[in-house]
Scaffold this active site. Structure first.
Site, PDB file in Angstrom:
ATOM      1  N   ASP A  70       0.871  -1.175   0.000  1.00 38.37           N
ATOM      2  CA  ASP A  70       0.000   0.000   0.000  1.00 38.37           C
ATOM      3  C   ASP A  70       0.907   1.224   0.000  1.00 38.37           C
ATOM      4  OD1 ASP A  70      -2.377   1.547   0.210  1.00 38.37           O
ATOM      5  OD2 ASP A  70      -2.146   1.688   2.375  1.00 38.37           O
ATOM      6  N   SER A  71       0.293   2.386  -0.097  1.00 38.52           N
ATOM      7  CA  SER A  71       1.084   3.608  -0.040  1.00 38.52           C
ATOM      8  C   SER A  71       1.546   3.920   1.384  1.00 38.52           C
ATOM      9  CB  SER A  71       0.275   4.794  -0.586  1.00 38.52           C
ATOM     10  OG  SER A  71      -0.891   4.994   0.198  1.00 38.52           O
TER      11      SER A  71
ATOM     12  N   TYR B 230      -1.206   7.949  -3.000  1.00 40.22           N
ATOM     13  CA  TYR B 230      -1.361   7.491  -4.373  1.00 40.22           C
ATOM     14  C   TYR B 230      -2.605   8.089  -5.028  1.00 40.22           C
ATOM     15  CZ  TYR B 230       2.129   3.648  -4.369  1.00 40.22           C
ATOM     16  OH  TYR B 230       3.279   2.904  -4.366  1.00 40.22           O
ATOM     17  N   GLY B 231      -3.586   8.436  -4.219  1.00 39.18           N
ATOM     18  CA  GLY B 231      -4.915   8.766  -4.727  1.00 39.18           C
ATOM     19  C   GLY B 231      -5.030  10.018  -5.564  1.00 39.18           C
TER      20      GLY B 231
ATOM     21  N   CYS C 112      -4.442  -1.642  -1.666  1.00 42.50           N
ATOM     22  CA  CYS C 112      -4.587  -0.249  -2.078  1.00 42.50           C
ATOM     23  C   CYS C 112      -5.621  -0.205  -3.190  1.00 42.50           C
ATOM     24  CB  CYS C 112      -3.240   0.278  -2.573  1.00 42.50           C
ATOM     25  SG  CYS C 112      -3.306   1.893  -3.362  1.00 42.50           S
ATOM     26  N   ASN C 113      -6.719   0.502  -2.963  1.00 39.04           N
ATOM     27  CA  ASN C 113      -7.780   0.582  -3.960  1.00 39.04           C
ATOM     28  C   ASN C 113      -7.338   1.338  -5.209  1.00 39.04           C
ATOM     29  OD1 ASN C 113     -10.660  -0.381  -2.831  1.00 39.04           O
ATOM     30  ND2 ASN C 113      -9.428   0.378  -1.140  1.00 39.04           N
ATOM     31  N   THR C 114      -6.499   2.367  -5.037  1.00 39.96           N
ATOM     32  CA  THR C 114      -6.038   3.131  -6.191  1.00 39.96           C
ATOM     33  C   THR C 114      -5.232   2.249  -7.128  1.00 39.96           C
ATOM     34  OG1 THR C 114      -5.991   5.177  -4.881  1.00 39.96           O
ATOM     35  CG2 THR C 114      -4.746   5.161  -6.940  1.00 39.96           C
TER      36      THR C 114
ATOM     37  N   GLU D  29      -2.560   9.236   7.975  1.00 36.04           N
ATOM     38  CA  GLU D  29      -1.100   9.142   7.987  1.00 36.04           C
ATOM     39  C   GLU D  29      -0.458  10.090   8.994  1.00 36.04           C
ATOM     40  OE1 GLU D  29       1.077   7.144   6.538  1.00 36.04           O
ATOM     41  OE2 GLU D  29      -0.372   5.942   5.396  1.00 36.04           O
TER      42      GLU D  29
ATOM     43  N   CYS E  35     -10.878   2.864   0.201  1.00 38.34           N
ATOM     44  CA  CYS E  35      -9.472   3.137   0.462  1.00 38.34           C
ATOM     45  C   CYS E  35      -9.139   2.472   1.780  1.00 38.34           C
ATOM     46  CB  CYS E  35      -9.198   4.642   0.531  1.00 38.34           C
ATOM     47  SG  CYS E  35      -7.504   5.050   1.051  1.00 38.34           S
ATOM     48  N   THR E  36      -8.023   1.767   1.829  1.00 37.08           N
ATOM     49  CA  THR E  36      -7.707   0.992   3.034  1.00 37.08           C
ATOM     50  C   THR E  36      -7.389   1.866   4.242  1.00 37.08           C
ATOM     51  OG1 THR E  36      -5.428   0.766   2.210  1.00 37.08           O
ATOM     52  CG2 THR E  36      -6.951  -1.066   1.814  1.00 37.08           C
ATOM     53  N   HIS E  37      -7.146   3.142   4.024  1.00 41.12           N
ATOM     54  CA  HIS E  37      -6.934   4.051   5.156  1.00 41.12           C
ATOM     55  C   HIS E  37      -8.249   4.383   5.879  1.00 41.12           C
ATOM     56  CE1 HIS E  37      -3.053   4.760   3.187  1.00 41.12           C
ATOM     57  NE2 HIS E  37      -2.654   5.383   4.277  1.00 41.12           N
TER      58      HIS E  37
END
Length: 297
Positions: free
Chosen positions: A21-22, A53-54, A84-86, A161, A193-195
């Site tokens: 992931d980012s 990344y988004g 990561c969905n992006t 983040e 989004c995994t965040h």
């Protein structure tokens, strides 16, 4: 780009499962995978030097994903999970046949689960994921009559983040971002989004209690189990280790990750210059200069 014939190499059942992931968002996927596959070894990479990344272009995401997967291939992984969905939206279809191991994304498993829960489905995601239309396509293919609303949430990843998960500012951003969904009256909310699951405790306060909150991490974890079993790649004896790497500052990632992992992880640094060696960017050659021909009269 190398293209391997997947069935000709004989993947090692003792190889690790690569997860990337980012940043820390992919830890939600890692934990879901560990809960169903406690015997497996995992290799986690957070591309923290290049997050988020988004808001990046597809060409950039594709380059990053290829670098990461080439590096993971050098580490002998048997499966990769795009946490990561992006990346899933912009790169999965392109790279899936470029590597000898199975590569799983988040979008299709999440969409399959969502259509079983309701007909009015909302997706909150990064601007790049929303713009790609990947969730809308996947949902409509599975259920053509489904109603879909998508909302881009560019401020959510920086909040997570920076470990800003509470307070007036967080509530103000979440409330403003989710306002378009109130009139839509969703039955299901996909965290695209995994965040974002790290903000669920705030998000829930601004939507009706009847909404199903769908974290794609659980759907992709179940898909990973099925794929490993189908390919006879399940580790036969318990290992249960995780190796963490980041492209940014290891201590910063470890501090943030420890809140969700329940322990302080050992994190190693993997520089962008090393990553780039595994898949160098294509050189763009300038077109030849135009030549003017003068014909004497």
């Amino acid at each position: 780009m190398n293209n391997w014939h997947k069935t000709s190499l004989g993947l090692n059942p003792l190889g690790a499962i690569g997860v990337f992931d980012s940043g820390v968002g992919g830890l939600t996927v890692l934990k879901a995978l560990q809960s169903l596959l406690p015997q497996e070894t995992f290799l986690y990479f957070g591309d923290t030097a290049r997050l988020p990344y988004g808001t990046r272009r597809r060409s950039e995401i594709l380059q990053y994903v290829r670098e990461i997967l080439m590096w993971m291939h050098s580490q002998g992984i048997k499966m990769a999970v795009m946490a990561c969905n992006t990346s899933s939206a912009l790169a999965l279809a392109q790279v899936r046949n470029e590597f000898p191991f199975p590569i799983l994304g988040l979008i299709v498993p999440a969409a399959k689960m969502a259509v079983t829960l309701g007909k009015r489905i909302a997706v909150i995601a990064t601007p790049a994921t929303v713009k790609s239309g990947a969730y809308a396509r996947a949902l409509q293919e599975l259920s053509p009559t489904v109603a879909i609303a998508q909302v881009a949430c560019p401020e959510f990843v920086p909040l997570v983040e920076s470990n800003c998960l509470e307070g007036d500012r967080v509530h103000r951003i979440v409330r403003r971002t989710l306002t378009p969904l109130v009139e839509f009256e969703p039955e299901v909310l996909i965290y695209g989004c995994t965040h974002y699951p790290h903000l669920r405790h705030v998000i829930e306060q601004y939507l009706p209690a009847t909404v199903h909150h769908l974290d794609p991490a659980h759907a992709v974890a179940r898909a990973a189990v099925r794929k490993l079993e189908a390919m006879n790649l399940v580790t036969p004896c318990p290992q249960g280790q995780v190796q963490f790497y980041v492209s940014g500052i290891p201590e910063q990632f470890a501090q943030l990750a420890s809140q969700w992992l329940g322990y302080y992880p050992t994190v190693e640094h993997l520089s962008l210059s090393v990553l780039a060696q595994f898949y160098p960017p294509l050189e763009i050659t300038a077109p030849p200069p135009e030549i003017s021909v003068v014909v004497a009269s």
